[in-house]
Design an enzyme around this catalytic site. Sequence first.
Site, PDB file in Angstrom:
ATOM      1  N   HIS A 214       0.874  -1.251   0.131  1.00 25.49           N
ATOM      2  CA  HIS A 214      -0.011  -0.070   0.035  1.00 25.49           C
ATOM      3  C   HIS A 214       0.967   1.362   0.125  1.00 25.49           C
ATOM      4  O   HIS A 214       0.146   2.192  -0.616  1.00 25.49           O
ATOM      5  CB  HIS A 214      -0.821  -0.098   1.280  1.00 25.49           C
ATOM      6  CG  HIS A 214      -2.234  -0.542   0.939  1.00 25.49           C
ATOM      7  ND1 HIS A 214      -2.818  -1.720   1.611  1.00 25.49           N
ATOM      8  CD2 HIS A 214      -3.097  -0.483  -0.229  1.00 25.49           C
ATOM      9  CE1 HIS A 214      -3.730  -1.956   1.148  1.00 25.49           C
ATOM     10  NE2 HIS A 214      -4.355  -1.188   0.011  1.00 25.49           N
ATOM     11  N   GLU A 449      -9.353  41.383 -10.525  1.00 26.76           N
ATOM     12  CA  GLU A 449      -8.407  42.179 -11.104  1.00 26.76           C
ATOM     13  C   GLU A 449      -8.139  43.561 -10.457  1.00 26.76           C
ATOM     14  O   GLU A 449      -7.626  44.470 -11.023  1.00 26.76           O
ATOM     15  CB  GLU A 449      -8.929  42.749 -12.472  1.00 26.76           C
ATOM     16  CG  GLU A 449      -9.462  41.448 -13.428  1.00 26.76           C
ATOM     17  CD  GLU A 449     -10.066  41.482 -14.715  1.00 26.76           C
ATOM     18  OE1 GLU A 449      -9.133  41.740 -15.868  1.00 26.76           O
ATOM     19  OE2 GLU A 449     -11.077  41.817 -14.913  1.00 26.76           O
ATOM     20  N   ASP A 474      -4.585  43.455 -14.940  1.00 24.85           N
ATOM     21  CA  ASP A 474      -5.404  44.831 -14.504  1.00 24.85           C
ATOM     22  C   ASP A 474      -5.006  44.908 -12.910  1.00 24.85           C
ATOM     23  O   ASP A 474      -5.043  45.993 -12.223  1.00 24.85           O
ATOM     24  CB  ASP A 474      -6.876  44.561 -14.693  1.00 24.85           C
ATOM     25  CG  ASP A 474      -7.154  45.009 -15.911  1.00 24.85           C
ATOM     26  OD1 ASP A 474      -8.013  44.580 -16.708  1.00 24.85           O
ATOM     27  OD2 ASP A 474      -7.031  46.084 -16.554  1.00 24.85           O
ATOM     28  N   CYS A 521      -4.822  34.304 -14.911  1.00 22.90           N
ATOM     29  CA  CYS A 521      -5.053  34.404 -16.565  1.00 22.90           C
ATOM     30  C   CYS A 521      -4.141  35.530 -17.012  1.00 22.90           C
ATOM     31  O   CYS A 521      -4.484  35.970 -18.351  1.00 22.90           O
ATOM     32  CB  CYS A 521      -6.269  34.113 -17.065  1.00 22.90           C
ATOM     33  SG  CYS A 521      -7.336  35.588 -16.273  1.00 22.90           S
TER      34      CYS A 521
HETATM   35  C1  PEP Z   1      -5.953  40.698 -17.002  1.00 24.82           C
HETATM   36  O1  PEP Z   1      -6.449  41.911 -16.774  1.00 24.82           O
HETATM   37  O2  PEP Z   1      -4.907  40.148 -16.416  1.00 24.82           O
HETATM   38  C2  PEP Z   1      -6.584  39.971 -17.936  1.00 24.82           C
HETATM   39  C3  PEP Z   1      -6.221  38.560 -18.170  1.00 24.82           C
HETATM   40  O3  PEP Z   1      -7.509  40.365 -18.645  1.00 24.82           O
HETATM   41  P1  PEP Z   1      -7.359  41.370 -19.798  1.00 24.82           P
HETATM   42  O4  PEP Z   1      -5.669  41.357 -20.086  1.00 24.82           O
HETATM   43  O5  PEP Z   1      -8.050  40.856 -20.948  1.00 24.82           O
HETATM   44  O6  PEP Z   1      -8.024  42.759 -19.229  1.00 24.82           O
HETATM   45 MG    MG Z   2      -8.397  42.402 -17.189  1.00 20.41          MG
END
Ligand code: PEP
Ligand code: MG
Length: 586
Positions: A214, A449, A474, A521
């Site tokens: 295990h 953001e 942002d 992102c």
């Molecule tokens: C960000 O603000 O990091 C984002 C991913 O959105 P955008 O760059 O499209 O404003």
């Molecule tokens: Mg943004």
Amino acid sequence: MADGARSGRSTDSTGASGPPGANGSPDAPDSIEYEGVGVGTAAVAGPVARMGRPLPEPADVPATGSVGDERAKAFAALAAVAADLRARGAAAGGATADVLEAQAMMAEDPELEDGVQARTDAGKTAARAIHETFAEFHATLAALGDYMAGRVADLDDIAARAIAVASGVPMPGLPRRTEPYVLLAADLAPADTALLDRRLVLALVTAEGGPTSHTAILARAMGIPAVVGAAGVLALADDTPVLVDAATGTVLARPSTEAMEAAVARSCAASAAAAATGPGRTSDGTEVKLLANIGGADDVPAALAAGAEGVGLFRTELLYLDSDQPPTFDAQVKVYKDVFDAFPEGARVVVRTLDAGADKPLPFVPLGEEPNPALGVRGLRAFRAFDGRNEAVLRTQLLAIREAAGTSAPEVWVMAPMVDEVTEAEWFCELAAACGLDVAGGRVGIMVETPASALTAGPILAGRTGFASIGTNDLTQYTMAADRMLGAVGALQDPWHPAVLKLVGVAGAAGRAADKPIGVCGEAAADPLLACVLVGLGVRSLSMAPSAIADVRAALASRTLRDCEARAARAWEAATARDARKAAAA
Ligand code: PEP
Ligand code: MG
């Protein structure tokens, strides 16, 4: 001795005789190498800490209680162990729960109960009756060959726990440590491995057990490097430094610096090679989804070629920057479906609703004149402001996403840009639910953001919001009060700034507390070193331009979660973006 263990004895620099299975290492005078079966590919170094010592064999003395009392005590102990195993299983979940359920059923085995009863009826104490009965079954199972012999560790574990309960002493178990360590044991039972703290346990080393034990199964499942069946390794005292190399199945005690560097470099190279494809994960197995940022179906082939596990940011407004009229429901269903259909079942596609305003003005979303559009009506605000003048546009978009997702294979998630506080997040969830999107299933979320939403991610995620994705572009702009469109303040637009990292850390911690996914992102996710720092701050998905995915995958695969956390902690303490980058790279 386990398969693969070398025989013979060696002498260490103290002149003491080494244990069987150990070999003097040529590269450091007092190094001793133990050989076993490796599980995984990573090499890690750290001090050993041993499992709590098993209880001594209960003495064969006449019971002081009545026959009935001893029987009841023994049965109660077995029942308590079964309940404890189930509770641990419920806490751990997944495959571990199944393993622990099987072990709980062993504790309730009627044949074992008969054996225990026969012995208490014969005047044995509860502890002694459990010991003798389990010892008998241990011998039977061990004689049945490799696979069943692998289950004797489970049986011994149940016996040790039940004897502890019947004797009124604490159950044997994991060492209590606050610093990372290599766990050393004769063998590990599922109940022990189930509750291992992955942040503290660098590797598992056992003296017994083989590839089907295990320990091996669970180490593999949990992504912890292990060497099992390393005979003689129990001779190591607590806190002895060891190098555990799962690729070679060796444990080197008191390794030289050179040996450590060589093994860790080899392990990193192997991880990097493995990282050329496949899902994102740290070298010790923490999953970090690697997703693509796209602006439409045209970007999908590059995302797929890079091995993206889906889309973390579908910037839908980019499709409509030149449109005078709002896109129709049908037109949107078609473009969204083209994207969704390119991804397989199990992939995730996160659609951002129209991010109107500031750097992305949409002619069909009128916002009026603003002296400072970055601080004006933009993102989600654009659809709530002016008494909902633009709300119908957002509603149509949500309905179109819902329609396109209905017949598609991947999981479609939806998020709103520029959310500042929980009231906005709840408003968005309400509208999304009304449009048939899966709010209850956690597929409706927000972008973090602004400092406001990062600092109040706790209350936001405590509500209906299912996940958060940090837009570091942002977030940096608003933290540093530096317009991202303005070259003159470009130097301040650096997501390495510790102020930005601190906000990411707050949002990451809120995600962990609410048990809701937190991703990044923004562009920060595409910087391999910063990506590791973000993971160290609690982020578990990274979305970026497809071209950045391979490098980020390799960077993660060469570092443990602990290493990412340490780098994040150093960057967090820095005074400037430059210092943070340097501290993380050190
Ligand atoms: C960000 O603000 O990091 C984002 C991913 O959105 P955008 O760059 O499209 O404003
Ligand atoms: Mg943004």
